[in-house]
Write a protein that holds these residues in place. Structure first.
Motif, short mmCIF file in Angstrom:
data_model
loop_
_atom_site.label_atom_id
_atom_site.label_comp_id
_atom_site.label_asym_id
_atom_site.label_seq_id
_atom_site.Cartn_x
_atom_site.Cartn_y
_atom_site.Cartn_z
N ILE A 83 0.83 -1.20 0.00
CA ILE A 83 0.00 0.00 0.00
C ILE A 83 0.86 1.25 0.00
O ILE A 83 0.60 2.20 -0.75
CB ILE A 83 -0.95 -0.02 1.21
CG1 ILE A 83 -1.94 -1.17 1.09
CG2 ILE A 83 -1.69 1.30 1.35
CD1 ILE A 83 -2.77 -1.41 2.32
N CYS A 84 1.90 1.27 0.82
CA CYS A 84 2.78 2.44 0.88
C CYS A 84 3.55 2.62 -0.43
O CYS A 84 3.96 3.74 -0.75
CB CYS A 84 3.76 2.29 2.04
SG CYS A 84 2.96 2.35 3.68
N THR A 85 3.76 1.55 -1.19
CA THR A 85 4.42 1.65 -2.48
C THR A 85 3.47 2.22 -3.53
O THR A 85 3.88 2.99 -4.41
CB THR A 85 4.92 0.27 -2.94
OG1 THR A 85 5.81 -0.26 -1.95
CG2 THR A 85 5.66 0.37 -4.27
N LEU A 86 2.19 1.88 -3.44
CA LEU A 86 1.21 2.35 -4.41
C LEU A 86 0.88 3.83 -4.23
O LEU A 86 0.68 4.55 -5.20
CB LEU A 86 -0.08 1.53 -4.30
CG LEU A 86 -0.01 0.07 -4.77
CD1 LEU A 86 -1.29 -0.66 -4.41
CD2 LEU A 86 0.25 -0.01 -6.26
N VAL A 87 0.81 4.26 -2.98
CA VAL A 87 0.37 5.62 -2.66
C VAL A 87 1.58 6.45 -2.21
O VAL A 87 2.35 6.00 -1.36
CB VAL A 87 -0.71 5.61 -1.57
CG1 VAL A 87 -1.19 7.02 -1.26
CG2 VAL A 87 -1.88 4.74 -2.00
N PRO A 88 1.78 7.65 -2.75
CA PRO A 88 2.92 8.49 -2.37
C PRO A 88 2.96 8.74 -0.87
O PRO A 88 1.93 8.84 -0.21
CB PRO A 88 2.69 9.79 -3.15
CG PRO A 88 1.82 9.39 -4.30
CD PRO A 88 0.95 8.27 -3.81
N SER A 89 4.17 8.87 -0.34
CA SER A 89 4.35 9.04 1.11
C SER A 89 3.78 10.36 1.62
O SER A 89 3.37 10.46 2.78
CB SER A 89 5.84 8.95 1.46
OG SER A 89 6.57 9.94 0.74
N GLU A 90 3.76 11.38 0.76
CA GLU A 90 3.29 12.69 1.24
C GLU A 90 1.80 12.70 1.54
O GLU A 90 1.29 13.67 2.11
CB GLU A 90 3.62 13.78 0.22
CG GLU A 90 3.04 13.54 -1.17
CD GLU A 90 4.02 12.82 -2.07
OE1 GLU A 90 3.84 12.87 -3.29
OE2 GLU A 90 4.97 12.21 -1.52
N THR A 91 1.08 11.66 1.16
CA THR A 91 -0.36 11.63 1.46
C THR A 91 -0.63 11.32 2.92
O THR A 91 -1.75 11.53 3.40
CB THR A 91 -1.04 10.56 0.59
OG1 THR A 91 -0.48 9.27 0.88
CG2 THR A 91 -0.87 10.87 -0.89
N GLY A 92 0.38 10.79 3.65
CA GLY A 92 0.18 10.46 5.05
C GLY A 92 -0.57 9.16 5.27
O GLY A 92 -1.02 8.88 6.38
N LEU A 93 -0.70 8.34 4.22
CA LEU A 93 -1.45 7.10 4.35
C LEU A 93 -0.76 6.12 5.29
O LEU A 93 -1.42 5.38 6.03
CB LEU A 93 -1.66 6.46 2.97
CG LEU A 93 -2.44 5.14 2.95
CD1 LEU A 93 -3.82 5.33 3.57
CD2 LEU A 93 -2.56 4.61 1.53
N ALA A 94 0.57 6.11 5.28
CA ALA A 94 1.31 5.18 6.14
C ALA A 94 0.96 5.41 7.61
O ALA A 94 0.82 4.47 8.39
CB ALA A 94 2.81 5.32 5.91
N GLU A 95 0.81 6.66 8.00
CA GLU A 95 0.46 6.97 9.39
C GLU A 95 -0.97 6.53 9.69
O GLU A 95 -1.27 6.07 10.80
CB GLU A 95 0.61 8.46 9.65
CG GLU A 95 2.05 8.96 9.70
CD GLU A 95 2.68 9.05 8.33
OE1 GLU A 95 1.92 8.99 7.33
OE2 GLU A 95 3.92 9.18 8.24
#
Length: 248
Positions: free
Chosen positions: A28-40
């Motif tokens: 998921i973190c690879t699919l979505v850019p890190s700046e979106t904050g999805l990882a958090e």
């Protein structure tokens, strides 16, 4: 007639077949850019500790493999959830059946026959090109509370990308995995070995090219095994190393 050997789908087998198996969280973190904050968002506790720990294990132990380049997520990505997890899974199944894809997610479903099974009583919401054929265990597993919670974190688009383009493996006891979606592993092995479609020794090729690592032993057992070897070396004796045959 002797039944063919079926290798257990283990972590080593997945690394043999795919370039880079990822945990569900990594995918998921690879699919979505890190700046979106999805990882958090994925790792932010929101429920009881026991429930959250189970969800964390689910994100880390579920494996996702991609056979080709990662699919593109519409940019800029925004969290959007309009459907339930069941509706998203059925949409993915309907798309796979419509396109005739060789994907385990569509197991138990076939193309809708015109004029048959079209009554309102047999219609399943979300299935326009497909209809149930026989029961399958995949759908209940993808409708667990962990998958529903994940949908609320990533939204419909990311969930659809995972289901349509990823080979998803859920962990089983003993270090094995059950495949929920994607091209069947025996087909991936056949393609990897460059075997014709009608030829079926892909399992033999996979078993011959992959040797499972020896089981880990407790430290005290390792020390007990090392002590006799040291005594033999002191008396001028050496153990002959075992011979390992490796098929080219």
């Amino acid at each position: 007639m002797k039944r063919p050997k079926h290798p257990k789908v283990t972590d080593g087998v997945l690394h043999r077949l795919y370039d880079k198996p990822l945990s569900l969280k990594e995918a998921i973190c690879t699919l979505v850019p890190s700046e979106t904050g999805l990882a958090e968002r994925l790792t932010r506790p929101g429920e009881a500790r026991v429930v959250w720990q189970r969800y964390e294990d689910f994100l880390q132990r579920t494996i996702v493999c991609f056979r080709s380049q990662l699919p593109q997520i519409q940019q800029p990505w925004r969290l959007s959830q309009r459907f339930t997890q069941e509706q998203v899974v059925l949409q993915a199944i309907d798309s796979l059946v419509c396109n005739g894809a060789d994907n385990l997610l569509r197991a138990g479903y076939k193309k809708r026959t015109p004029g048959r099974g079209s009554s309102s009583s047999s219609f399943v919401p979300g299935l326009f090109h497909a209809q149930p054929w026989h029961p399958t265990s995949t759908l209940p597993l993808l409708l667990s509370s962990e998958w529903c919670q994940l949908l609320s974190c990533v939204g419909d688009e990311v969930m659809l990308v995972l289901l349509l383009h990823g080979a998803i493996f859920t962990p089983l006891p003993g270090g094995n995995y059950l495949q929920l979606s994607g091209t069947p592993v025996h087909v991936v092995a056949r393609d990897k070995a460059n075997l014709p479609a009608q030829q079926t020794p892909a399992v033999d090729w996979l078993l011959a090219t992959y040797q499972s690592p020896p089981p880990q032993q407790p430290p005290h057992r390792q020390q007990q095994q090392q002590q006799p070897g040291r005594q033999q070396q002191q008396h001028g004796l050496q153990q002959q190393p075992g011979r390992h045959h490796q098929q080219p």
